[in-house]
Design a protein around this motif. Sequence first.
Motif, PDB file in Angstrom:
ATOM      1  N   LYS A 199       0.843  -1.200   0.000  1.00  0.00           N
ATOM      2  CA  LYS A 199       0.000   0.000   0.000  1.00  0.00           C
ATOM      3  C   LYS A 199       0.881   1.255   0.000  1.00  0.00           C
ATOM      4  O   LYS A 199       0.620   2.215  -0.714  1.00  0.00           O
ATOM      5  CB  LYS A 199      -0.915  -0.025   1.217  1.00  0.00           C
ATOM      6  CG  LYS A 199      -1.870   1.155   1.263  1.00  0.00           C
ATOM      7  CD  LYS A 199      -3.045   0.963   2.189  1.00  0.00           C
ATOM      8  CE  LYS A 199      -2.743   1.117   3.632  1.00  0.00           C
ATOM      9  NZ  LYS A 199      -3.919   1.144   4.504  1.00  0.00           N
ATOM     10  N   HIS A 200       1.957   1.234   0.766  1.00  0.00           N
ATOM     11  CA  HIS A 200       2.874   2.368   0.837  1.00  0.00           C
ATOM     12  C   HIS A 200       3.706   2.497  -0.441  1.00  0.00           C
ATOM     13  O   HIS A 200       4.055   3.600  -0.855  1.00  0.00           O
ATOM     14  CB  HIS A 200       3.774   2.254   2.070  1.00  0.00           C
ATOM     15  CG  HIS A 200       3.032   2.455   3.348  1.00  0.00           C
ATOM     16  ND1 HIS A 200       2.697   1.405   4.161  1.00  0.00           N
ATOM     17  CD2 HIS A 200       2.535   3.573   3.932  1.00  0.00           C
ATOM     18  CE1 HIS A 200       2.040   1.861   5.211  1.00  0.00           C
ATOM     19  NE2 HIS A 200       1.923   3.185   5.100  1.00  0.00           N
ATOM     20  N   GLN A 201       4.038   1.363  -1.067  1.00  0.00           N
ATOM     21  CA  GLN A 201       4.783   1.396  -2.328  1.00  0.00           C
ATOM     22  C   GLN A 201       3.975   2.117  -3.399  1.00  0.00           C
ATOM     23  O   GLN A 201       4.506   2.937  -4.149  1.00  0.00           O
ATOM     24  CB  GLN A 201       5.103  -0.027  -2.806  1.00  0.00           C
ATOM     25  CG  GLN A 201       6.234  -0.680  -2.078  1.00  0.00           C
ATOM     26  CD  GLN A 201       6.498  -2.086  -2.601  1.00  0.00           C
ATOM     27  OE1 GLN A 201       5.613  -2.732  -3.154  1.00  0.00           O
ATOM     28  NE2 GLN A 201       7.722  -2.556  -2.402  1.00  0.00           N
ATOM     29  N   ARG A 202       2.676   1.812  -3.476  1.00  0.00           N
ATOM     30  CA  ARG A 202       1.809   2.492  -4.446  1.00  0.00           C
ATOM     31  C   ARG A 202       1.764   3.985  -4.177  1.00  0.00           C
ATOM     32  O   ARG A 202       1.814   4.803  -5.094  1.00  0.00           O
ATOM     33  CB  ARG A 202       0.409   1.885  -4.416  1.00  0.00           C
ATOM     34  CG  ARG A 202       0.307   0.558  -5.140  1.00  0.00           C
ATOM     35  CD  ARG A 202      -1.133   0.141  -5.322  1.00  0.00           C
ATOM     36  NE  ARG A 202      -1.844  -0.041  -4.058  1.00  0.00           N
ATOM     37  CZ  ARG A 202      -1.914  -1.176  -3.385  1.00  0.00           C
ATOM     38  NH1 ARG A 202      -1.337  -2.258  -3.868  1.00  0.00           N
ATOM     39  NH2 ARG A 202      -2.570  -1.254  -2.250  1.00  0.00           N
TER      40      ARG A 202
ATOM     41  N   VAL B  55       4.049   5.884  -2.712  1.00  0.00           N
ATOM     42  CA  VAL B  55       5.334   6.476  -3.105  1.00  0.00           C
ATOM     43  C   VAL B  55       5.417   6.606  -4.626  1.00  0.00           C
ATOM     44  O   VAL B  55       5.848   7.638  -5.145  1.00  0.00           O
ATOM     45  CB  VAL B  55       6.505   5.637  -2.544  1.00  0.00           C
ATOM     46  CG1 VAL B  55       7.824   6.065  -3.162  1.00  0.00           C
ATOM     47  CG2 VAL B  55       6.567   5.751  -1.032  1.00  0.00           C
ATOM     48  N   LEU B  56       4.996   5.572  -5.341  1.00  0.00           N
ATOM     49  CA  LEU B  56       5.024   5.630  -6.805  1.00  0.00           C
ATOM     50  C   LEU B  56       4.105   6.740  -7.343  1.00  0.00           C
ATOM     51  O   LEU B  56       4.459   7.451  -8.291  1.00  0.00           O
ATOM     52  CB  LEU B  56       4.624   4.283  -7.405  1.00  0.00           C
ATOM     53  CG  LEU B  56       5.679   3.191  -7.323  1.00  0.00           C
ATOM     54  CD1 LEU B  56       5.122   1.854  -7.830  1.00  0.00           C
ATOM     55  CD2 LEU B  56       6.896   3.576  -8.128  1.00  0.00           C
ATOM     56  N   ILE B  57       2.942   6.913  -6.761  1.00  0.00           N
ATOM     57  CA  ILE B  57       2.013   7.968  -7.189  1.00  0.00           C
ATOM     58  C   ILE B  57       2.640   9.345  -6.937  1.00  0.00           C
ATOM     59  O   ILE B  57       2.581  10.227  -7.794  1.00  0.00           O
ATOM     60  CB  ILE B  57       0.649   7.822  -6.480  1.00  0.00           C
ATOM     61  CG1 ILE B  57      -0.076   6.595  -7.031  1.00  0.00           C
ATOM     62  CG2 ILE B  57      -0.198   9.064  -6.651  1.00  0.00           C
ATOM     63  CD1 ILE B  57      -1.346   6.232  -6.278  1.00  0.00           C
ATOM     64  N   ILE B  58       3.263   9.521  -5.783  1.00  0.00           N
ATOM     65  CA  ILE B  58       3.897  10.806  -5.462  1.00  0.00           C
ATOM     66  C   ILE B  58       5.049  11.085  -6.419  1.00  0.00           C
ATOM     67  O   ILE B  58       5.185  12.203  -6.941  1.00  0.00           O
ATOM     68  CB  ILE B  58       4.359  10.826  -3.989  1.00  0.00           C
ATOM     69  CG1 ILE B  58       3.131  10.868  -3.070  1.00  0.00           C
ATOM     70  CG2 ILE B  58       5.277  12.007  -3.718  1.00  0.00           C
ATOM     71  CD1 ILE B  58       3.449  10.695  -1.606  1.00  0.00           C
ATOM     72  N   VAL B  59       5.879  10.094  -6.695  1.00  0.00           N
ATOM     73  CA  VAL B  59       6.995  10.268  -7.631  1.00  0.00           C
ATOM     74  C   VAL B  59       6.471  10.609  -9.028  1.00  0.00           C
ATOM     75  O   VAL B  59       6.997  11.498  -9.705  1.00  0.00           O
ATOM     76  CB  VAL B  59       7.884   9.006  -7.654  1.00  0.00           C
ATOM     77  CG1 VAL B  59       8.871   9.041  -8.804  1.00  0.00           C
ATOM     78  CG2 VAL B  59       8.613   8.852  -6.326  1.00  0.00           C
ATOM     79  N   ALA B  60       5.414   9.927  -9.464  1.00  0.00           N
ATOM     80  CA  ALA B  60       4.838  10.204 -10.783  1.00  0.00           C
ATOM     81  C   ALA B  60       4.273  11.622 -10.853  1.00  0.00           C
ATOM     82  O   ALA B  60       4.451  12.326 -11.853  1.00  0.00           O
ATOM     83  CB  ALA B  60       3.748   9.183 -11.105  1.00  0.00           C
ATOM     84  N   LEU B  61       3.601  12.076  -9.801  1.00  0.00           N
ATOM     85  CA  LEU B  61       3.059  13.436  -9.774  1.00  0.00           C
ATOM     86  C   LEU B  61       4.172  14.480  -9.801  1.00  0.00           C
ATOM     87  O   LEU B  61       4.071  15.483 -10.510  1.00  0.00           O
ATOM     88  CB  LEU B  61       2.165  13.639  -8.552  1.00  0.00           C
ATOM     89  CG  LEU B  61       0.772  13.010  -8.619  1.00  0.00           C
ATOM     90  CD1 LEU B  61       0.054  13.171  -7.283  1.00  0.00           C
ATOM     91  CD2 LEU B  61      -0.028  13.616  -9.743  1.00  0.00           C
ATOM     92  N   VAL B  62       5.239  14.253  -9.038  1.00  0.00           N
ATOM     93  CA  VAL B  62       6.363  15.187  -9.032  1.00  0.00           C
ATOM     94  C   VAL B  62       7.004  15.240 -10.428  1.00  0.00           C
ATOM     95  O   VAL B  62       7.326  16.323 -10.936  1.00  0.00           O
ATOM     96  CB  VAL B  62       7.390  14.792  -7.950  1.00  0.00           C
ATOM     97  CG1 VAL B  62       8.697  15.551  -8.120  1.00  0.00           C
ATOM     98  CG2 VAL B  62       6.815  15.036  -6.563  1.00  0.00           C
ATOM     99  N   ALA B  63       7.173  14.092 -11.078  1.00  0.00           N
ATOM    100  CA  ALA B  63       7.745  14.058 -12.420  1.00  0.00           C
ATOM    101  C   ALA B  63       6.840  14.773 -13.419  1.00  0.00           C
ATOM    102  O   ALA B  63       7.319  15.520 -14.287  1.00  0.00           O
ATOM    103  CB  ALA B  63       7.979  12.606 -12.860  1.00  0.00           C
ATOM    104  N   LEU B  64       5.529  14.584 -13.301  1.00  0.00           N
ATOM    105  CA  LEU B  64       4.578  15.233 -14.202  1.00  0.00           C
ATOM    106  C   LEU B  64       4.592  16.746 -14.031  1.00  0.00           C
ATOM    107  O   LEU B  64       4.631  17.494 -15.011  1.00  0.00           O
ATOM    108  CB  LEU B  64       3.173  14.678 -13.954  1.00  0.00           C
ATOM    109  CG  LEU B  64       2.088  15.091 -14.936  1.00  0.00           C
ATOM    110  CD1 LEU B  64       2.430  14.608 -16.328  1.00  0.00           C
ATOM    111  CD2 LEU B  64       0.755  14.522 -14.498  1.00  0.00           C
TER     112      LEU B  64
END
Length: 155
Positions: free
Chosen positions: A12-15, A17-26
């Motif tokens: 649940k935490h991995q997802r 972190v991945l969502i936050i990283v994707a938003l920052v990259a976007l």
Amino acid sequence: MSSNPSGGIKPKHQRLVLIIVALVALVGAGLLAAYALSNQASYFYVPADLVKAPPEQGRAIRLGGMVEKGSLKTRSDGITIDFIVGDGKARVPVRYTGITPDLFVEASGVVAEGRMEGQTFVADNLLAKHDENYVPRQMGDMTPEQAKQVVAETQ
């Protein structure tokens, strides 16, 4: 005790972190694109705006207005022309070197892309505008029925 026996991050935490990283990259990509476009943007001016608040020298801009009657002069090299673009409130001298569009004539609309050099607008590209009654040269002598037939044949 952790419910994850491997001792790593829960799925649940991995997802998350991945969502936050994707938003920052976007967001970063969007900001980078906006910065790049702001440096390449070509702003549109009419003569009155250009005279009232001229942009800095050499900045890429577009100038739109009407080519004044009697202002079109061809220089001795045969490919450089000088003319005046006006909007009824102000006039701007324009210099262009190159082949003009077929629709470029005096008393017609034009959009010139280029930059200011002193008091003269130096155009790199001309876009001629036409009114809603424009008819291609090849169809100028046709009757409306003949024109409809040609249009029908090309579809």
